[in-house]
Design a protein around this motif. Structure first.
Motif, PDB file in Angstrom:
ATOM      1  N   SER A 115       0.797  -1.227   0.000  1.00  0.00           N
ATOM      2  CA  SER A 115       0.000   0.000   0.000  1.00  0.00           C
ATOM      3  C   SER A 115       0.828   1.275   0.000  1.00  0.00           C
ATOM      4  O   SER A 115       0.285   2.362   0.202  1.00  0.00           O
ATOM      5  N   THR A 116       2.150   1.156  -0.245  1.00  0.00           N
ATOM      6  CA  THR A 116       2.997   2.341  -0.218  1.00  0.00           C
ATOM      7  C   THR A 116       4.196   2.152  -1.135  1.00  0.00           C
ATOM      8  O   THR A 116       4.626   1.018  -1.404  1.00  0.00           O
ATOM      9  N   LEU A 117       4.733   3.257  -1.609  1.00  0.00           N
ATOM     10  CA  LEU A 117       5.978   3.224  -2.359  1.00  0.00           C
ATOM     11  C   LEU A 117       7.174   2.996  -1.455  1.00  0.00           C
ATOM     12  O   LEU A 117       8.284   2.752  -1.934  1.00  0.00           O
ATOM     13  N   CYS A 118       6.951   3.053  -0.148  1.00  0.00           N
ATOM     14  CA  CYS A 118       8.037   2.948   0.832  1.00  0.00           C
ATOM     15  C   CYS A 118       8.299   1.503   1.265  1.00  0.00           C
ATOM     16  O   CYS A 118       9.042   1.274   2.219  1.00  0.00           O
ATOM     17  N   GLU A 119       7.689   0.547   0.617  1.00  0.00           N
ATOM     18  CA  GLU A 119       7.791  -0.850   1.035  1.00  0.00           C
ATOM     19  C   GLU A 119       9.237  -1.331   1.091  1.00  0.00           C
ATOM     20  O   GLU A 119       9.606  -2.115   1.971  1.00  0.00           O
ATOM     21  N   GLU A 120      10.069  -0.867   0.160  1.00  0.00           N
ATOM     22  CA  GLU A 120      11.452  -1.357   0.082  1.00  0.00           C
ATOM     23  C   GLU A 120      12.413  -0.561   0.949  1.00  0.00           C
ATOM     24  O   GLU A 120      13.617  -0.794   0.913  1.00  0.00           O
ATOM     25  N   GLY A 121      11.905   0.360   1.737  1.00  0.00           N
ATOM     26  CA  GLY A 121      12.778   1.170   2.568  1.00  0.00           C
ATOM     27  C   GLY A 121      13.177   2.446   1.859  1.00  0.00           C
ATOM     28  O   GLY A 121      12.688   2.776   0.775  1.00  0.00           O
ATOM     29  N   GLY A 122      14.096   3.193   2.444  1.00  0.00           N
ATOM     30  CA  GLY A 122      14.476   4.484   1.893  1.00  0.00           C
ATOM     31  C   GLY A 122      13.622   5.575   2.489  1.00  0.00           C
ATOM     32  O   GLY A 122      13.205   5.500   3.639  1.00  0.00           O
ATOM     33  N   GLN A 123      13.310   6.590   1.701  1.00  0.00           N
ATOM     34  CA  GLN A 123      12.535   7.717   2.199  1.00  0.00           C
ATOM     35  C   GLN A 123      11.123   7.275   2.572  1.00  0.00           C
ATOM     36  O   GLN A 123      10.466   6.546   1.840  1.00  0.00           O
ATOM     37  N   VAL A 124      10.660   7.734   3.730  1.00  0.00           N
ATOM     38  CA  VAL A 124       9.305   7.445   4.180  1.00  0.00           C
ATOM     39  C   VAL A 124       8.413   8.630   3.818  1.00  0.00           C
ATOM     40  O   VAL A 124       8.723   9.781   4.132  1.00  0.00           O
ATOM     41  N   LEU A 125       7.305   8.345   3.151  1.00  0.00           N
ATOM     42  CA  LEU A 125       6.386   9.389   2.707  1.00  0.00           C
ATOM     43  C   LEU A 125       5.163   9.419   3.623  1.00  0.00           C
ATOM     44  O   LEU A 125       4.404   8.456   3.675  1.00  0.00           O
ATOM     45  N   HIS A 126       4.985  10.517   4.334  1.00  0.00           N
ATOM     46  CA  HIS A 126       3.792  10.708   5.160  1.00  0.00           C
ATOM     47  C   HIS A 126       2.893  11.722   4.445  1.00  0.00           C
ATOM     48  O   HIS A 126       2.891  12.913   4.761  1.00  0.00           O
TER      49      HIS A 126
END
Length: 248
Positions: free
Chosen positions: A117-128
């Motif tokens: 459900s997020t582009l952040c699944e693989e780690g790196g920058q977290v988008l809130h």
């Protein structure tokens, strides 16, 4: 076709192509998140360049929880799309949203689980990302304006409850959704809307009501024949609406 893409459309159950798409190019794309549900058809509607992608695949082979929502949206963005019109086939819960209605919801509640459900699944920058208004207000305004110009009746507002699927819901589950404030129920509104926000896309939903949700209509069994017939009837003015929206 050198002009930019004025509008990208994601078609749901019963909407596997855009009949009014002219001068069609077929694009088979790959993305950092994998391949989308199928080829993207790029063409023109009333002189405007439009991209179309069938969410479940053009043969409806992908159930809601197996759709690669990230790849679908990333593919459309890679073509230069900035606005996405999501066509979602749904069930109606409250009185304004009976079969064959079109609705442009302004809220949603996510009941799904286990989906990326997020582009952040693989780690790196977290988008809130801010998601208080899950559908882009300006694009909703343009959809409703296009409906008025073309004479297509669209219900303004409503809350879309997104369930896991692919089975339909029990009467008790629909009663719970009604208590929670849902007017519509479907299976593909999330994580699509959230991912579109993370990707910086203007995204809004045009919900096609195919049937009453369990316990909300006359109590008849819901059949795919009924669903597809209602989708076809509700989509009668879709081409004109899409053309007007692409112009705006």
């Amino acid at each position: 076709m050198s002009q930019h893409i004025a509008l990208a459309i994601i078609g749901g159950t019963g909407v596997y192509s855009l009949a009014t798409l002219d001068d069609v190019e077929t694009r088979h794309l790959d993305t950092p998140y994998g391949v989308p549900s199928g080829p993207v058809r790029v063409g023109t509607v009333l002189g405007r360049r439009v991209a179309f992608l069938a969410r479940h695949g053009e043969d409806h082979a992908l159930p809601p929880h197996r759709i690669n929502y990230r790849a679908n949206l990333a593919a459309l963005k890679s073509l230069g799309a900035t606005r996405v019109l999501a066509l979602n086939t749904v069930g109606g819960i409250t009185e304004r949203f009976g079969p064959r209605a079109l609705a442009c919801p302004d809220q949603l509640i996510d009941y799904t689980w286990g989906r990326i459900s997020t582009l952040c699944e693989e780690g790196g920058q977290v988008l809130h990302v801010d998601f208080g208004e899950p559908y882009a207000p300006m694009l909703r305004h343009k959809i409703l304006a296009a409906a008025r110009v073309t004479g297509v009746k669209v219900v303004d507002g409503g809350c879309y409850g997104v369930t896991q699927g692919p089975r339909l819901e029990t009467r008790a589950e629909i009663a719970r959704l009604r208590r929670d404030g849902c007017d519509l129920v479907g299976m593909t509104g999330m994580p699509e809307a959230g991912l579109a926000r993370e990707l910086g896309l203007d995204y809004a939903c045009l919900a096609i009501v195919a049937n009453w949700a369990a316990g909300c209509g006359g109590g008849e069994e819901i059949t795919m024949a009924e669903v597809l017939a209602n989708v076809q009837a509700a989509s009668a003015g879709m081409a004109e609406l899409v053309g007007e929206l692409a112009r705006g």
